[in-house]
Structures are given as C-alpha cells and as structure tokens.
Write a protein that holds these residues in place. Sequence first.
Motif, PDB file in Angstrom:
ATOM      1  N   THR A  97      21.998  -5.139  36.982  1.00  0.00           N
ATOM      2  CA  THR A  97      21.928  -3.834  36.352  1.00  0.00           C
ATOM      3  C   THR A  97      21.148  -2.698  36.953  1.00  0.00           C
ATOM      4  O   THR A  97      21.328  -1.604  37.212  1.00  0.00           O
ATOM      5  CB  THR A  97      21.769  -3.816  34.860  1.00  0.00           C
ATOM      6  OG1 THR A  97      22.896  -4.597  34.215  1.00  0.00           O
ATOM      7  CG2 THR A  97      22.086  -2.563  34.194  1.00  0.00           C
ATOM      8  N   ASP A 114      29.618  -3.980  36.898  1.00  0.00           N
ATOM      9  CA  ASP A 114      28.433  -4.908  36.594  1.00  0.00           C
ATOM     10  C   ASP A 114      28.746  -5.585  34.849  1.00  0.00           C
ATOM     11  O   ASP A 114      29.529  -5.068  34.405  1.00  0.00           O
ATOM     12  CB  ASP A 114      27.261  -3.893  36.269  1.00  0.00           C
ATOM     13  CG  ASP A 114      26.085  -4.673  35.591  1.00  0.00           C
ATOM     14  OD1 ASP A 114      25.837  -5.776  36.079  1.00  0.00           O
ATOM     15  OD2 ASP A 114      25.138  -3.786  34.883  1.00  0.00           O
ATOM     16  N   THR A 115      28.349  -6.488  34.722  1.00  0.00           N
ATOM     17  CA  THR A 115      28.244  -7.415  33.622  1.00  0.00           C
ATOM     18  C   THR A 115      27.500  -6.747  32.641  1.00  0.00           C
ATOM     19  O   THR A 115      26.548  -6.449  32.516  1.00  0.00           O
ATOM     20  CB  THR A 115      28.016  -8.801  33.573  1.00  0.00           C
ATOM     21  OG1 THR A 115      26.834  -9.084  34.364  1.00  0.00           O
ATOM     22  CG2 THR A 115      29.178  -9.284  34.813  1.00  0.00           C
ATOM     23  N   GLU A 174      27.895 -12.616  31.290  1.00  0.00           N
ATOM     24  CA  GLU A 174      27.454 -13.803  32.437  1.00  0.00           C
ATOM     25  C   GLU A 174      26.896 -14.792  31.812  1.00  0.00           C
ATOM     26  O   GLU A 174      26.967 -15.992  32.669  1.00  0.00           O
ATOM     27  CB  GLU A 174      26.627 -12.986  33.548  1.00  0.00           C
ATOM     28  CG  GLU A 174      24.929 -12.903  33.452  1.00  0.00           C
ATOM     29  CD  GLU A 174      24.773 -11.184  32.545  1.00  0.00           C
ATOM     30  OE1 GLU A 174      25.932 -10.833  32.087  1.00  0.00           O
ATOM     31  OE2 GLU A 174      23.915 -10.790  33.031  1.00  0.00           O
TER      32      GLU A 174
HETATM   33 MG    MG Z   1      22.493  -6.438  33.135  1.00  0.00          MG
END
Ligand code: MG
Length: 181
Positions: free
Chosen positions: A24, A66-67, A71
């Motif tokens: 992130t 993005d996760t 994840e």
């Molecule tokens: Mg993240």
Amino acid sequence: RSHQSQRLPYIKAIILGDSGVGKTSLMHQYVRGTFSTQYKATIGADFMKKVVKLDDRRVVDVSCWDTAGQERFQSLGVAFYRGADCCILCFDVTNARSFENLESWRDEFLIQVGPRDPESFPFVVVGNKIDVEGRRAVSQKRAMEWCAAKGNIPYFETSAKKDINVDEAFRTVVMNAMDQE
Ligand code: MG
Ligand code: GDP
C-alpha cells in the motif's frame, strides 16, 4: 481534452506480496508521491489511478490494484485478478519469509490469470524497505537469482518511505505491459 483521456490505453497493474511488505505504501508513493505510516488494511483502497507519460508519444492510464488485508488468506477473488496486464511482486528485504513466499504469489497469479506464456508475462519484483539499516535478510544476489530463474524478471530494490526506485519499478512494468499489447 476530456475526449482525449477516454482514448488512453489502459493498463491494470496488480500488487502482490505478504502482508506488511509495503504494498500500500508503494502504491501511494507511486500514485500520489506521499508516504504515511497510517495505511490501515481495512481502509485500503481497491485501486488507485494515475495517468502516466511514458515518453513523448505515449500516455497511459494506469490503475494499481492493491489488497486490503485479504492477502493473509490468499483469497483475493476473481475480480481482483481479472484482466491484469502486469504484476508487481513485493517482498521486504528485512523479512526472508516474505521473499520465500514470492514463489506462491507468482504461482497464484499465474493460476488466476493464466497468461499464454508465463515466462514472458510482465512481472517486476520489488525488494522494499532498503532504508532500514542493519536488518537485511535477503541479499540482492539471492533476489536476482530468483528473478533470473523465472524468465528474467526485472528486479528493483526500493524504499516507499524514502522514495527510492519506486517510480522506476512501476514504470518498467507498465512499459513492458505496453510492449505486450
Ligand atoms: Mg496494504
Ligand atoms: P502492506 O501490508 O503490504 O500493504 O504494507 P504497508 O504499506 O501497510 O506497510 C507495512 C508497514 O511497513 C507500515 O508500517 C509502513 O509504514 C512500513 N513501510 C512500508 N514501506 C516502507 C519502507 O520503504 N521503509 C520502511 N522503513 N517502512 C516501510
């Protein structure tokens, strides 16, 4: 101008890697040029967009996916992977486990996306947190050997915190994705 932007080529980039490696942070640094220690997994955006000038002739619309904490379970869902044009595989150079897990992140990506030729798919590997001193757990050599064995994936050592090599890594994978079109 508004008409022009609709015709931009579009690249979907996916950021993968263990929780905590800095995915992130890398995305925010790339898209907004900022770093904060406050990105909470739960409020992580699904994706961020950026219009990128690759050279004098080419402008491209990049969306980075993005996760948001999932994840941990490697259960990112079909929509996350659908239509991915390139993939940024991230680990933390101070965390050997996060490097060892790159293999399963790459495998999972290949299963989900199923590119025709896995060896030439535009991946990039990012070893993040090089600003952290005295805790290096993965050498540059070890990372580069892994990348070489997977079809010569480009390797970048980055710091999302100090803004080192972040733009270079993303730019490389986006360029390679454009060349595949
Ligand atoms: Mg993240
Ligand atoms: P994610 O779980 O992979 O999305 O990782 P985050 O971006 O949330 O970062 C996890 C932690 O590592 C946070 O505390 C970040 O501030 C920190 N972090 C991320 N990138 C760097 C970096 O390049 N250097 C340092 N020192 N810390 C970083």
